[in-house]
Every structure is written in C-alpha cells, then in structure tokens.
Design an enzyme around this catalytic site. Structure first.
Site, PDB file in Angstrom:
ATOM      1  N   ASP A  35      -4.303  -1.114 -33.950  1.00 27.37           N
ATOM      2  CA  ASP A  35      -4.069  -0.346 -34.994  1.00 27.37           C
ATOM      3  C   ASP A  35      -4.231  -1.417 -36.384  1.00 27.37           C
ATOM      4  O   ASP A  35      -3.742  -2.433 -36.663  1.00 27.37           O
ATOM      5  CB  ASP A  35      -2.510   0.029 -35.169  1.00 27.37           C
ATOM      6  CG  ASP A  35      -2.514   1.469 -34.503  1.00 27.37           C
ATOM      7  OD1 ASP A  35      -3.435   2.297 -34.536  1.00 27.37           O
ATOM      8  OD2 ASP A  35      -1.772   1.711 -33.781  1.00 27.37           O
ATOM      9  N   ASP A  42      -0.036   8.762 -28.707  1.00 21.21           N
ATOM     10  CA  ASP A  42      -0.740   7.322 -28.575  1.00 21.21           C
ATOM     11  C   ASP A  42      -0.561   7.114 -27.196  1.00 21.21           C
ATOM     12  O   ASP A  42      -0.959   6.119 -26.372  1.00 21.21           O
ATOM     13  CB  ASP A  42      -0.667   6.120 -29.412  1.00 21.21           C
ATOM     14  CG  ASP A  42      -1.061   6.433 -30.795  1.00 21.21           C
ATOM     15  OD1 ASP A  42      -2.069   7.158 -30.929  1.00 21.21           O
ATOM     16  OD2 ASP A  42      -0.415   5.572 -31.691  1.00 21.21           O
ATOM     17  N   ASP A 102       1.539   3.471 -31.996  1.00 22.16           N
ATOM     18  CA  ASP A 102       2.836   3.713 -32.600  1.00 22.16           C
ATOM     19  C   ASP A 102       3.325   5.137 -32.535  1.00 22.16           C
ATOM     20  O   ASP A 102       4.426   5.663 -32.490  1.00 22.16           O
ATOM     21  CB  ASP A 102       3.113   3.094 -33.716  1.00 22.16           C
ATOM     22  CG  ASP A 102       1.904   3.771 -34.964  1.00 22.16           C
ATOM     23  OD1 ASP A 102       1.069   4.665 -34.314  1.00 22.16           O
ATOM     24  OD2 ASP A 102       1.802   3.320 -35.941  1.00 22.16           O
TER      25      ASP A 102
HETATM   26  P1  ADP Z   1      -3.368   4.640 -39.261  1.00 20.22           P
HETATM   27  O1  ADP Z   1      -4.020   4.854 -37.937  1.00 20.22           O
HETATM   28  O2  ADP Z   1      -3.988   3.571 -40.027  1.00 20.22           O
HETATM   29  O3  ADP Z   1      -1.720   4.310 -39.258  1.00 20.22           O
HETATM   30  P2  ADP Z   1      -2.438   7.236 -40.263  1.00 20.22           P
HETATM   31  O4  ADP Z   1      -2.632   7.966 -39.082  1.00 20.22           O
HETATM   32  O5  ADP Z   1      -0.997   6.696 -40.534  1.00 20.22           O
HETATM   33  O6  ADP Z   1      -3.433   6.056 -40.266  1.00 20.22           O
HETATM   34  O7  ADP Z   1      -2.886   7.899 -41.713  1.00 20.22           O
HETATM   35  C1  ADP Z   1      -4.123   8.449 -41.818  1.00 20.22           C
HETATM   36  C2  ADP Z   1      -4.327   9.192 -43.016  1.00 20.22           C
HETATM   37  O8  ADP Z   1      -3.571  10.132 -43.018  1.00 20.22           O
HETATM   38  C3  ADP Z   1      -4.263   8.209 -44.281  1.00 20.22           C
HETATM   39  O9  ADP Z   1      -5.389   7.738 -44.803  1.00 20.22           O
HETATM   40  C4  ADP Z   1      -3.639   9.260 -45.250  1.00 20.22           C
HETATM   41  O10 ADP Z   1      -4.545   9.810 -45.958  1.00 20.22           O
HETATM   42  C5  ADP Z   1      -2.800  10.351 -44.480  1.00 20.22           C
HETATM   43  N1  ADP Z   1      -1.463   9.848 -44.546  1.00 20.22           N
HETATM   44  C6  ADP Z   1      -0.851   8.916 -43.927  1.00 20.22           C
HETATM   45  N2  ADP Z   1       0.515   9.182 -43.975  1.00 20.22           N
HETATM   46  C7  ADP Z   1       0.577  10.259 -44.552  1.00 20.22           C
HETATM   47  C8  ADP Z   1       1.822  11.062 -45.109  1.00 20.22           C
HETATM   48  N3  ADP Z   1       3.079  10.592 -44.952  1.00 20.22           N
HETATM   49  N4  ADP Z   1       1.794  12.068 -45.628  1.00 20.22           N
HETATM   50  C9  ADP Z   1       0.300  12.640 -45.805  1.00 20.22           C
HETATM   51  N5  ADP Z   1      -0.716  12.152 -45.512  1.00 20.22           N
HETATM   52  C10 ADP Z   1      -0.687  10.794 -44.975  1.00 20.22           C
HETATM   53 MG    MG Z   2       0.015   5.034 -39.055  1.00 22.98          MG
END
Ligand code: ADP
Ligand code: MG
Length: 942
Positions: free
Chosen positions: A375, A674, A670
């Site tokens: 990740d 997953d 996480d």
């Molecule tokens: P990663 O796999 O890198 O952890 P996430 O799944 O956490 O990525 O986030 C993917 C996308 O979702 C981010 O690029 C953001 O645009 C959006 N995002 C992340 N956290 C939030 C949140 N708490 N509320 C709304 N959108 C979010």
């Molecule tokens: Mg994340």
C-alpha cells in the site's frame, strides 16, 4: 445460570471480601451483597446471550446496572473484574512439569537403556548400572529442558497480538485491551472491528456481522436492536447480539457487554480452538521425516555393529549398551525441537523489530518472497497528512503552512484583486471539508482518518473551529475504498426553513461528474465543458506534486446535482528509508510494487520519490485491471510497478496474476475488504496501527508501526533463520555420522570400542544441546540478506551441505581413530586411551560447531565474538568435558582418567584441523566465486 450472589459468596469464602471496600460501602458488589437473597438472585453477574436477546436493552442495562450513555466508571469496572475475571480464555490446565519430565522416559530407547542398567545391576556390575542411570538422567533432563523451552516460546507467540476494543467509560470513549472488559461495559463497534465480548446491541447502523467462524455461514448477518421474543432460541435468531470473536463487515453499532471470557456464547468453541495443536510447518515436517530416515539407517547400522561384535566374542551386555547409546546419540531426536525453538525465537526477534508473525510457517515463506505489493498510504508514506494547497472553484489559490493536526499555520492567498472575496470562497470550500468529516482533533492529537484530520486542521488554520456544529447530521454515506467518496446529509441548526444540504468529498473523478454547477463568489453557475476540463487540469497539476487530491462539493437536494467548490491538495511524504529499503530488496531480487487508491499523478509522483520505475508500461489503473482478461493480466501485472485507483477486488487479481506467474507474493492491506487478498497472498501483511481487525485476522504478519521498512527486517530474519537451521542440521548430522562411523569402523577393524556407552551419551548431549541451539541464533548477516530469495522447492539439505557434512565427519573419524590407535599401541587398552579418544572426539565437535556458523564466511569475517550464546555454549561444553575428565566422581561414571596439560594442548591443536580445513575450503570457494562472478562456479555443479 450462575448468579452474582452465589459467585460473590463463594469467591468471598475463598479470597475474603474485596480489599478496597470493607463491605460497608454502596459499591456494586457490596450493594448487591447487602440486598436480601431473593433480590440478589435477580442481579446476575452476567447474562447469557440467549437471555439478553429476549430482554429489551433497557432491561439489560438495568440488570447489569449501567447507564448506556456513560458506561461504567473505571472503579466499578475494576471491582466487577474481581468477580467476572479477565475477558479471556485460560488454556486448559497444563500437565505439571514433573509429569512432563517423566513423559520423557517413555522414549523406547531410554527404556532400553534403563533396562540395560537394571541388567548390569543384576549382574553385580553396580558401577556400570549407576553410571548409565546418571547418564540417562542427564540426557532426559536436556531433552526435557529443550522441549519445555520450545513449548513456552510457542505459548509466548499467542500473546503477541492482544485484541483491543473501543469502550465507553465515565462518558468518554477509550480504547484498551479487550481482556479488561467486564459485564456492563458499553462497547463501540466500527467497521472492521472484531467483537470483543458478547454484546446486547442497543445501537446498530447498517450493522453486518460476519459469524462464519462459528456458524459457517458465509453471508454476514444483519443486526438490529429489537428484542427477540422466543423461549430458547438458536444462534441464527439472535439478531440483537454481537458474539465475541465475530467480525464487523459494515456499519457501526454499540452494545452492552453481557458476558465475557468463558461465559460468552462461543467461549467453549474458542477453548476448543485454543487447544488445537498448531499445524507443523513444512520445515518441521521435513525434519520429522529426516529424523525417521536417520533412525532407520542408524538402527540398521547399529544392528550390524552389534551382530559383528557378538560374533567377534565381545561381551554381549557391553555391546548392547553401546548399541543403544549409539542409537540415542545418532538419532537426532532433538532436531525437530531445535528447529521449533529456532523458529519461535526468530519470531520473538521479529516482534522486537516490530513485525509480528502469527504462525511459524510464515517464517519459512518469508525467505522465499520475491515480490511485495505494498500500500502507498501509511506504509510507504507516513500517513501524516497535511493540506498544503487549495484551489477554489472560482480560481483562488491558497497555500497552507504548518504541519501536524493543529491550527499552527496560515492560509496564504496567492495574489488576487479581492482578498475579502477570496477568503470567503476559501471558507466555503473548507466548510465542506470540515462538515463531511468524522475526525476529532483534541490537543493536537487526531482521532479518525488522517485525510479528514488534514481537512479539519486546514479549516482551523482559517479560523473556523467547530463549523460542523452549525449543522445537524441526518445521515452519513461512509467512505469506502470502492466508492472513494464520503457524504453527509444535514440541516443547518439556525435555518428556519430546515433545508437539507449534502456535503461531499472524495476522488475528483467521482465528485466532478455529479456536479452540475460551480460556485463563483457566492453565486452558483452551471459548469461548462471548458470549466470541467479546467478543474480536471488543476487536479492533475496538484497530483503531479505528489499530493493527494480531494474534491469538495455540496448540494441542496440531490446527490447528482451538486455544486463544485474546489479541491484541496494533501501532502503525505514518503517515510524515511523506503528508498533504501526498495534498493536493498531489488538487490536481493525482490520486486516492489506500489498499490494505491490515489489518482495516477499522485501515485506516479510518490513512486518517483521512492525510486520505482514509472514509465507508461509500468503503471496500471484499477479500471484497466477490471477490463483485462486473465491472460492479459498475467502478461501485464508482473511488469507493472504502480497500481493506482485500485479497489480491494483489484488487489486480489494482482495477487492471483503474480502467483500464476510463479511468484511468491507478499501483499499489504488495511481495510475490511483487503482480507481476501491477504488470505490469498503467500504472505498477507496487515497494518498494526491503522489496520482493521478483519485485516489482522486474515494476515500472516502484522506490521506494528505500519512501516514498509519493517517488511525488510522480517525478510532478513526469515532468511537468516532458514540459514541457521541449515547450519545446525549440518552440524548435528556430521556429529551423528561421525559417532556412528567411528564405532562401526572400530567394530569392522576388530579393535576395542573407542567410546563407552556413557561417553557416547555425553556426546549426544553436546550434539543435541546448547551448542546446536546456539547455531540457531546466529545473528543476521549482511550477505544472507542480499542472497536471492530461496526457491520454495529447494530442499533443506542441499548437495553442498551433504558434501560438507561428509567431509567434516571424515575428518573427525580419521583423527579420533588415529589418536585411539596411537594410545592403544603403547600397552593394551587403558582408561587413558579411551579418555584421550573421547576428549579428542568432543574437541573435534567443538571446532566443527565453530565452522558450521556459516556456510560461506570465515569465522573472522562474521566475527569470533558476534554470537555470544555460541561462545557460552561451547565454553560450557568444554568446561563440562574438563569436569568429566578431572573430577573423581565423574571419572568413575565416565571411566576417564586425568590428562596432562600437554595432552590437552596436543588434542586442541589436532582437533582444530577440522576447522582450519573448513576455513581454507570456504576461502577457496570465495576466491572461485569472485573469479566466476555471475557464472556458475565449478563447485556448484557438485
Ligand atoms: P490508499 O489505497 O492509498 O490508502 P484510499 O483508498 O485511502 O487510498 O483513498 C483513495 C482515494 O479516496 C483518495 O485519493 C481520496 O481521493 C479518496 N479519499 C480518501 N480518504 C477519504 C475520505 N476520508 N473521504 C473522502 N474521500 C477520501
Ligand atoms: Mg487508505
């Protein structure tokens, strides 16, 4: 059903009244005790789940004397625990150590030895009988200590990941170890949590709980808070109960703890699971079969030796004793135990380095991993998010200074004509971020998601505290890795019309298509295609700096007619050392792939910062993965290094594609979803800090501090453990073979037997005992880490190892026989002759152990003093040998005689030859390798 009254009474008779209250106060147990009996009978210490489910939650709260809004007080909880005990399962009462000690005597070989001692006694050879008995006791004790240690260290393993829980005490939510829970506690459940005790739910929002571990039902069951009216229900109808050990798949809820530990509904199931023996690792299995093979050969050889000896007219009883002791010595019965201890100790060392391995087999697989999918957020980066830039829909740009979750920092507007209007627009933008937000910042500490914390801190820097309080939240559409948005529906508190508003934030490509208008200086304008393209371009530009882009929008009525407010760029820098770690891994032939839910620009920028290949062919999106057929996936995935906008489903297809290509895959995760990918991966790696319980449950390994670098530490340990095991197996084998060959040759050559039974048993102690074990804790060395990942199919005992084993055994046998022959030729066979031979063999073995510390490196390269345990073990063995040779009572047991200092010096010098030879051999091999760098060396063809 047990009631508090009886429990309290009976405990009281055992332990006396609790200390803190002398039975005069109004605390929970005292008050209950002071009540008349019929009243006390209605005050149970806990409730069975089936009973609790048929009561209303108010009744349950009343019975357990708790206010569901406040929870218990800490003091009350401590008092209740005196009666309820800790919320855990005691593993069944173990056999006492003496019983285990006696069990060691059940070994048939030991019984045979004992029998021979008895026969010696009957034939009036008392000293023989005593000697053998003493030797047996020593052998048995060593075996017992080893096994006891191995069991203890295996038990330690189960304590490495204590489950925690969120609980309401004295009105404030807190998280602590689940074992501290008592009946009456109020537990808060969130998506991904493991239910810490049996709960009567009184709040459930979209709550789906996975009970498959107990019911086998794969479909999660929907929970509510209604009481179920039914006399004696089956589990399936307990819809208002969350059972201990089940997993929250979605939604959230709150519940009253009704029963804990062994009282809980599935306590008995858990107990059964705990009692189940851990499955053996492939290595342990192969050690077992190796042991069985060796036993067979040894028995055959020993039988032949005894037959020939008998035929030669040697004393039968003596031949029998030698035969049996030889069997004890040659059969490496300690091997599987040493392997287990080594694995378990390795797991402990990994835990110190912040990698928690849940099962022993994982340690072996770690050395074979050749691709790691990690990740980005939190593992490669710090997950300390700071909003650093924002662009409003009407084109104002501002930079934010400061770091951390606080208001220390400023919002600096880029040059603009109308600062007032700009500040107003920025405030409108930040308001959305602060309202569609679940994070709480208190005293610069964030509770909640870092992304949301960053947005909240940004609003604080703009002087907007508690903006969310201006609204009443009606509904939340929570963030998920699939949706990549988070939305709330609210009404303004002070708006007389109570018009509903939606606030939403998330990925640009999810938010912008739902927007039909954008905000300009407080007015709303329809979005033109050109404007849309402009907004997208702005997002790309910010993403290219490595910032996470969050788009913000709000809307009056419909989720499809939103007003676009702008974007915020959030910085989350890579962790230190990640670049180095990736370099090191690639040197060792381990590929690293980055997986993220972020947009392509952000992903690529971060990938470049940490030194990953980011040409077009190396970057794949979740959409592409979705569209690919299986052969296309197989072709594309191994070459890709960056996966962006992926969903948990994509992770699974990445793992599968890599495995079809023959890779051994480590995958991090996480989120709740997953779990499947982690299970499928050869090594599933969960985040310890920010990961969900679901993930930790599915994983093989947990990174305590979520740091990518920890994966390297684990791989290092994994590789070196395997290496160490190979070394001590080699050592044990060479001693075994040498002892067998020595006696066999002496018998064949028709000369007196060079070692007597007690001496052989002593050699066995050294071989199976501390020196062998100390080879298992050889510290990690640099070159092992850089070695290519091991092929899973490669056997433990390679040809090279066999050659080494045979060479050193030959040395030992030849040297020992030579000494024996030299001594014997003087005047018949005396105690001195066997003492010299015996000491010669033992010293050979010590030097031999020294050379088995590494297969490739010289002792001075790895450092003579780098393995303290080894020095101590060898020191003690040599000391033991000196005692055996010089202390009179032991002399009579082992039939030895004092040797002169000159003898000792002579033996030490002679026996060092086995080590000198191996040093020279290693040196030669290293030179050869340097010469043929890259090519296969001639020796590898052996
Ligand atoms: P990663 O796999 O890198 O952890 P996430 O799944 O956490 O990525 O986030 C993917 C996308 O979702 C981010 O690029 C953001 O645009 C959006 N995002 C992340 N956290 C939030 C949140 N708490 N509320 C709304 N959108 C979010
Ligand atoms: Mg994340």
């Amino acid at each position: 059903m047990r009631y508090f009254f009886f429990a309290a009474r009976s405990l009281e008779t055992i332990f006396g009244a609790p200390d803190m209250c002398k039975g005069k106060c109004k605390c929970w147990p005292c008050a209950a005790r002071d009540k008349p009996p019929q009243d006390a009978a209605t005050t149970p210490m806990w409730l069975a789940a089936s009973e609790a489910s048929s009561l209303s939650y108010e009744e349950v709260a009343q019975r357990l004397e708790v206010d569901v809004l406040k929870g218990l007080t800490w003091q009350e909880a401590t008092q209740r625990r005196q009666f309820s005990g800790y919320n855990e399962f005691k593993v069944s009462v173990e056999d006492p150590p003496w019983k285990k000690y006696l069990e060691q005597f059940q070994n048939p070989l030991i019984l045979l030895l004992l029998a021979s001692a008895v026969v010696s006694g009957a034939m009036k050879q008392l000293d023989d009988a005593v000697s053998i008995t003493i030797a047996i006791v020593i052998v048995v004790t060593v075996a017992f200590v080893q096994e006891y240690r191995s069991e203890k260290s295996l038990q330690e393993l189960t304590k490495l990941v204590p489950p925690s829980c969120h609980c309401l005490r004295e009105g404030t939510p807190d998280s602590f170890l689940a074992r501290e829970l008592v009946p009456g506690d109020i537990v808060i459940l969130e998506i991904g949590d493991r239910v810490p005790a049996d709960l009567r739910l009184f709040d459930a929002v979209d709550l789906l709980i996975d009970e498959s571990s107990f019911t086998g039902e794969t479909e999660p069951s929907r929970k509510n808070t209604d009481s179920v009216l039914r006399p004696n229900g089956a589990h399936s109808s307990n819809t208002n109960i969350a059972f201990m050990g089940t997993l929250v798949r979605s939604g959230n809820g709150k519940g009253i703890v009704v029963s804990t530990g062994t009282n809980s509904e599935f306590g008995s199931v858990f107990k059964m699971m705990l009692e189940e023996k851990a499955p053996k690792t492939p290595l342990q299995k192969s050690m077992d079969s190796l042991g069985a093979q060796l036993s067979m050969y040894s028995f055959a050889i020993i039988a032949v030796i005894m037959l020939i000896g008998w035929w030669q007219g040697k004393v039968l009883l003596e031949m029998f004793q030698i035969g049996v002791s030889l069997a004890v010595a040659a059969i490496p019965e300690g091997l599987p135990i040493v392997v287990t201890v080594t694995l378990a100790l390795g797991v402990m060392r990994m835990a110190k380095r912040k990698a928690i391995v849940k099962k022993l087999p994982t340690v072996e697989t770690l050395g074979c991993v050749n691709v790691i999918c990690s990740d980005k957020t939190g593992t490669i980066t710090r997950n300390e998010m700071t909003a650093t830039v924002l662009v409003t829909s009407d084109g104002y740009i501002a930079e934010l200074t400061g770091a951390g979750y606080n208001d220390h920092g400023q919002v600096l507007l880029h040059k603009c004509d109308d600062p007032e209007a700009a500040r107003e627009s920025v405030a409108k933008l930040l308001e959305v971020g602060a309202v569609a937000n679940n994070a709480v910042i208190a005293n610069e500490v964030l509770m909640g998601q870092p992304t949301e914390g960053a947005l909240l801190a940004a609003a604080m820097k703009h002087g907007m505290y508690n903006v969310a309080d201006r609204y009443v939240r009606l509904q939340e559409y929570p963030f998920s890795s699939e949706q990549k948005t988070m939305t709330v529906r609210c009404v303004p508190k002070y708006d007389p019309d109570k018009r509903e508003v939606y606030f939403t934030k998330g990925a640009m490509e999810r938010i912008l298509p739902k927007c039909t208008a954008y905000s300009v200086n407080g007015t709303v304008q329809p979005i033109t295609e050109q404007k849309r393209a402009e907004f997208v371009a702005e997002a790309h530009e910010i993403g290219r700096k490595g910032l996470r882009v969050i788009a913000l929008a709000k809307g009056p009525a419909l989720l499809t007619e939103l007003v676009y407010m702008g974007i915020v760029g959030i910085c989350d820098p890579p962790r230190p050392m990640v670049r180095e770690a990736i370099n090191m891994l690639s040197e060792a032939g381990v590929q690293v792939k980055m997986v993220t839910g972020d947009a392509v620009d952000t992903a690529v920028a971060i990938a470049q910062m940490i030194g990953l290949q980011t040409s077009q062919a190396n970057v794949l999106s979740g959409e592409q993965l979705d569209a690919f057929s299986e052969p296309e996936l197989d072709a594309a995935v191994p070459h890709a290094t960056v996966f962006y906008r992926v969903s948990p489903k994509n992770k699974l297809s990445i793992v599968k594609a890599l495995q079809r290509n023959g890779y051994i895959v480590g995958m991090t995760g996480d989120g709740v979803n997953d779990g499947v990918a982690l299970k499928k991966a050869d090594i599933g790696i969960a985040m310890g800090k920010n990961g969900t319980d679901v993930c930790k449950e599915a994983a093989d390994m947990i990174l305590v501090d979520d740091d990518f670098y920890t994966i390297i530490a684990a791989i290092e340990e994994g590789k070196s453990i395997f290496h160490n095991i190979r070394n001590f197996v080699g050592f044990q084998l060479s001693t075994s073979i040498a002892a067998l060959a020595l006696i066999a040759l002496a018998t064949l050559m028709d000369i007196p037997t060079p070692l007597n039974a007690m001496q052989i048993l002593w050699i066995n102690i050294i071989m199976d005992g501390p020196p062998a074990q100390s080879l298992g804790v050889e510290p990690v060395s640099e070159d092992i880490v850089k070695q290519k990942s091991r092929n899973t199919k490669e056997p433990m005992i390679t040809r090279k190892l066999i050659v080494n084993v045979l060479l050193s055994a030959t040395f030992i046998v030849a040297g020992t026989l030579w000494v024996f022959n030299r001594e014997m030729s003087s005047e018949g066979i005396t105690a001195r002759d066997t003492t010299m031979t015996f000491t010669c063999f033992v010293f050979f073995d010590m030097w031999n152990a020294l050379s088995y510390r590494s297969q490739t490196k010289g002792v001075f390269q790895i450092g003579l003093f780098s393995n303290t345990f080894f020095l101590v073990a060898v020191g003690l063995s040599v000391l033991g040998q000196l005692l055996v040779v010089y202390v009179p009572p032991l002399q009579s047991v082992f039939q030895t005689e004092a040797l002169t200092a000159w003898d000792m010096a002579f033996l030490t010098a002679l026996t060092s030859s086995v080590w000198v030879f191996s040093e020279l051999k290693k040196l030669f091999e290293r030179l050869l390798e340097k010469r043929c760098r890259g090519k296969k060396t001639p020796l590898e063809y052996v």
